[in-house]
Design a protein around this motif. Structure first.
Motif, mmCIF file in Angstrom:
data_model
loop_
_atom_site.group_PDB
_atom_site.id
_atom_site.type_symbol
_atom_site.label_atom_id
_atom_site.label_comp_id
_atom_site.label_asym_id
_atom_site.label_seq_id
_atom_site.Cartn_x
_atom_site.Cartn_y
_atom_site.Cartn_z
ATOM 1 N N ILE A 91 51.288 -16.092 -5.353
ATOM 2 C CA ILE A 91 50.002 -16.792 -5.414
ATOM 3 C C ILE A 91 49.309 -16.491 -6.739
ATOM 4 O O ILE A 91 49.206 -15.331 -7.145
ATOM 5 N N ASP A 92 48.813 -17.542 -7.390
ATOM 6 C CA ASP A 92 48.206 -17.380 -8.711
ATOM 7 C C ASP A 92 46.680 -17.320 -8.657
ATOM 8 O O ASP A 92 46.055 -16.721 -9.527
ATOM 9 N N ASP A 93 46.070 -17.932 -7.646
ATOM 10 C CA ASP A 93 44.611 -18.046 -7.622
ATOM 11 C C ASP A 93 43.943 -17.060 -6.668
ATOM 12 O O ASP A 93 42.786 -17.225 -6.297
ATOM 13 N N LYS A 94 44.664 -16.033 -6.253
ATOM 14 C CA LYS A 94 44.094 -14.958 -5.450
ATOM 15 C C LYS A 94 44.619 -13.614 -5.948
ATOM 16 O O LYS A 94 45.565 -13.570 -6.749
ATOM 17 N N PHE A 95 43.999 -12.526 -5.495
ATOM 18 C CA PHE A 95 44.425 -11.208 -5.949
ATOM 19 C C PHE A 95 44.481 -10.220 -4.793
ATOM 20 O O PHE A 95 43.893 -10.430 -3.720
ATOM 21 N N THR A 96 45.207 -9.139 -5.025
ATOM 22 C CA THR A 96 45.365 -8.050 -4.069
ATOM 23 C C THR A 96 44.739 -6.789 -4.642
ATOM 24 O O THR A 96 44.890 -6.511 -5.830
ATOM 25 N N ILE A 97 44.054 -6.027 -3.816
ATOM 26 C CA ILE A 97 43.537 -4.721 -4.232
ATOM 27 C C ILE A 97 44.487 -3.645 -3.737
ATOM 28 O O ILE A 97 44.803 -3.585 -2.544
ATOM 29 N N ALA A 98 44.984 -2.816 -4.654
ATOM 30 C CA ALA A 98 45.809 -1.660 -4.303
ATOM 31 C C ALA A 98 44.951 -0.417 -4.526
ATOM 32 O O ALA A 98 44.704 -0.021 -5.667
ATOM 33 N N MET A 99 44.489 0.180 -3.438
ATOM 34 C CA MET A 99 43.511 1.268 -3.506
ATOM 35 C C MET A 99 44.127 2.585 -3.059
ATOM 36 O O MET A 99 44.620 2.714 -1.941
ATOM 37 N N SER A 100 44.095 3.562 -3.950
ATOM 38 C CA SER A 100 44.661 4.873 -3.641
ATOM 39 C C SER A 100 43.591 5.784 -3.032
ATOM 40 O O SER A 100 42.454 5.816 -3.497
ATOM 41 N N THR A 101 43.969 6.526 -1.989
ATOM 42 C CA THR A 101 43.029 7.462 -1.372
ATOM 43 C C THR A 101 43.717 8.783 -1.063
ATOM 44 O O THR A 101 44.923 8.816 -0.781
ATOM 45 N N PHE A 102 42.934 9.856 -1.131
ATOM 46 C CA PHE A 102 43.479 11.186 -0.833
ATOM 47 C C PHE A 102 42.360 12.062 -0.254
ATOM 48 O O PHE A 102 41.523 12.586 -0.970
ATOM 49 N N HIS A 103 42.332 12.152 1.060
ATOM 50 C CA HIS A 103 41.399 13.021 1.776
ATOM 51 C C HIS A 103 39.947 12.852 1.325
ATOM 52 O O HIS A 103 39.232 13.833 1.114
ATOM 53 N N ARG A 104 39.527 11.603 1.189
ATOM 54 C CA ARG A 104 38.123 11.333 0.882
ATOM 55 C C ARG A 104 37.635 10.232 1.824
ATOM 56 O O ARG A 104 37.367 9.104 1.401
ATOM 57 N N PRO A 105 37.538 10.532 3.096
ATOM 58 C CA PRO A 105 37.198 9.513 4.095
ATOM 59 C C PRO A 105 35.838 8.871 3.866
ATOM 60 O O PRO A 105 35.675 7.669 4.112
ATOM 61 N N ARG A 106 34.854 9.652 3.419
ATOM 62 C CA ARG A 106 33.526 9.093 3.214
ATOM 63 C C ARG A 106 33.528 8.053 2.108
ATOM 64 O O ARG A 106 32.972 6.956 2.242
ATOM 65 N N GLU A 107 34.191 8.370 0.971
ATOM 66 C CA GLU A 107 34.259 7.431 -0.145
ATOM 67 C C GLU A 107 35.065 6.190 0.240
ATOM 68 O O GLU A 107 34.683 5.052 -0.072
ATOM 69 N N LEU A 108 36.187 6.395 0.914
ATOM 70 C CA LEU A 108 37.021 5.265 1.316
ATOM 71 C C LEU A 108 36.255 4.348 2.268
ATOM 72 O O LEU A 108 36.297 3.115 2.118
ATOM 73 N N HIS A 109 35.561 4.921 3.231
ATOM 74 C CA HIS A 109 34.799 4.125 4.199
ATOM 75 C C HIS A 109 33.732 3.293 3.498
ATOM 76 O O HIS A 109 33.583 2.094 3.763
ATOM 77 N N ARG A 110 33.011 3.917 2.563
ATOM 78 C CA ARG A 110 31.943 3.190 1.866
ATOM 79 C C ARG A 110 32.512 2.063 1.000
ATOM 80 O O ARG A 110 31.989 0.944 0.986
ATOM 81 N N THR A 111 33.575 2.370 0.277
ATOM 82 C CA THR A 111 34.154 1.362 -0.613
ATOM 83 C C THR A 111 34.711 0.180 0.169
ATOM 84 O O THR A 111 34.459 -0.984 -0.160
ATOM 85 N N LEU A 112 35.460 0.447 1.235
ATOM 86 C CA LEU A 112 36.008 -0.634 2.048
ATOM 87 C C LEU A 112 34.901 -1.460 2.690
ATOM 88 O O LEU A 112 34.957 -2.701 2.686
ATOM 89 N N ASN A 113 33.902 -0.805 3.233
ATOM 90 C CA ASN A 113 32.807 -1.527 3.876
ATOM 91 C C ASN A 113 32.085 -2.440 2.889
ATOM 92 O O ASN A 113 31.700 -3.566 3.226
ATOM 93 N N THR A 114 31.906 -1.952 1.659
ATOM 94 C CA THR A 114 31.230 -2.755 0.641
ATOM 95 C C THR A 114 32.050 -3.989 0.293
ATOM 96 O O THR A 114 31.525 -5.106 0.226
ATOM 97 N N LEU A 115 33.350 -3.806 0.074
ATOM 98 C CA LEU A 115 34.206 -4.918 -0.334
ATOM 99 C C LEU A 115 34.424 -5.931 0.782
ATOM 100 O O LEU A 115 34.709 -7.101 0.508
ATOM 101 N N LEU A 116 34.280 -5.493 2.022
ATOM 102 C CA LEU A 116 34.509 -6.385 3.150
ATOM 103 C C LEU A 116 33.225 -6.942 3.737
ATOM 104 O O LEU A 116 33.255 -7.716 4.706
ATOM 105 N N SER A 117 32.074 -6.565 3.166
ATOM 106 C CA SER A 117 30.785 -6.952 3.732
ATOM 107 C C SER A 117 30.388 -8.386 3.420
ATOM 108 O O SER A 117 29.467 -8.930 4.041
ATOM 109 N N THR A 118 31.042 -8.985 2.464
ATOM 110 C CA THR A 118 30.709 -10.355 2.076
ATOM 111 C C THR A 118 31.991 -11.094 1.704
ATOM 112 O O THR A 118 33.025 -10.456 1.452
ATOM 113 N N LYS A 119 31.927 -12.381 1.629
ATOM 114 C CA LYS A 119 33.124 -13.164 1.307
ATOM 115 C C LYS A 119 33.381 -13.139 -0.187
ATOM 116 O O LYS A 119 32.518 -13.507 -0.996
ATOM 117 N N ILE A 120 34.553 -12.681 -0.576
ATOM 118 C CA ILE A 120 35.019 -12.739 -1.965
ATOM 119 C C ILE A 120 36.120 -13.792 -1.978
ATOM 120 O O ILE A 120 37.227 -13.537 -1.501
#
Length: 347
Positions: A91-120
């Motif tokens: 697919i050329d007109d869409k993108f994938t986010i590859a997000m690395s995490t390592f024992h930082r549940p609070r940061e991961l939760h906030r980042t995912l919630n922000t990115l999923l809170s609205t339509k991109i």
């Protein structure tokens, strides 16, 4: 040089100096004549021009752009053709986010919630590289706006895993990120379109760094100069950067240079982002693209992390020289920061 010499002679021959400097003028003209005889016309371009520090020679490696070997810097057209041949079906007109995490549940939760809170509109999937090896990865799910969130647990503890060209990726564009940094949702669509129009042949992202040649010829990793006329950068960090999947594919190829880079990243547990920048610039001969969007990206800045360790900058500088040795030259290309503003004006 001749122009500046003529200007100097004109100043010397002003009325109040003319009589006292006739002999001196003749002497200077004689010296110029001797210089031109010693340096034939074919070498005039070298007179009065010292070699830039970025091309300093010594025990290190010069820029690949100074080399004529076609195996060092590949033509941009060849790269584009090869990338399209292998990945044209994605697919050329869409993108994938590859997000690395390592024992930082609070940061991961906030980042995912922000990115999923609205339509991109162009966001197709978020893949979380789950480096919590002592924990089972969460189940995949689909967000309110139809974005698939998939967790992938690597088989080994390696920074290279973030750059693995996952066969399940469906898009050409991959936004590499960490769990503690992200573009605001309102800006993310803009940054992706910048990548589509101007950045698919280069690393495109929010955080830039520099590689400067020391007089010895060795390369130094740094935060870039803020002085006037020195606003250049040569790398984009992969904690927030768009890349074409073809760069990831080559990074994991059997090419001897790529193999040496991956092995050193595992040995030093550092510099996978520098390695990917080397690959991108080597393949295309292009520098990276700095895009910060209309608002500042968000950096949660946790207290831990590799970049906080003592000796981090020295270790990064060593990576530059090890990777330059792998390629036989320095493929990184400096880009001007003003380019970012120009792109915004014309788009």
């Amino acid at each position: 040089m001749l122009a500046s010499m003529t200007s100097c002679l004109s100043w010397l021959q002003a009325p109040r100096f003319r009589r006292s400097t006739t002999i001196l003028s003749a002497l200077i003209l004689t010296i110029v004549t001797i210089v031109l005889l010693v340096n034939p016309a074919s070498d005039l371009k070298a007179i009065g021009h010292s070699k830039p520090v970025s091309e300093a020679s010594g025990t290190g490696y010069p820029r690949c752009s100074d080399r004529t070997d076609a195996n060092i810097t590949y033509p941009l057209e060849s790269w584009r053709e090869a990338a399209e041949t292998k990945f044209g079906g994605l697919i050329d007109d869409k993108f994938t986010i590859a997000m690395s995490t390592f024992h930082r549940p609070r940061e991961l939760h906030r980042t995912l919630n922000t990115l999923l809170s609205t339509k991109i509109p162009s966001l197709h999937e978020i893949v979380v590289i789950w480096n919590n090896f002592d924990e089972k990865e969460p189940d995949s799910f689909v967000s309110e706006y139809g974005v698939v969130v998939r967790y992938r647990k690597p088989t080994r503890d390696s920074l290279n895993e973030k750059l693995w060209p996952d066969p399940k990726y469906k898009t050409k564009a991959i936004l590499l990120s960490d769990d503690d940094v992200y573009y605001r949702p309102d800006d993310l669509e803009f940054v992706f379109q910048m990548w589509r129009n101007f950045g698919r042949d280069r690393m495109t992202g929010a955080l830039a760094r520099c590689a400067s040649a020391l007089p010895s010829g060795q390369w130094d990793y740094n935060f870039c100069s803020q002085k006037e006329h020195h606003d250049v950068y040569a790398l984009i960090l992969t904690n927030l950067a768009f890349t074409h999947i073809a760069f990831l594919d080559y990074y994991f190829s059997d090419d001897p240079a790529a193999t040496k880079i991956r092995n050193y990243v595992d040995e030093a547990f550092n510099c996978e982002d520098i390695g990917l920048n080397f690959v991108a610039s080597m393949l295309t001969g292009s520098g990276p693209l700095l895009v910060r969007a209309s608002g500042q990206y968000v950096n949660l800045d946790p207290s831990g992390g590799i970049s906080r360790q003592t000796g981090h900058m020295e270790a990064r500088s060593k990576c530059l020289n090890v990777f330059a040795d792998a390629f036989g030259c320095m493929p990184l290309v400096d880009e001007a920061s003003a380019q970012e503003a120009a792109y915004k004006i014309f788009t």
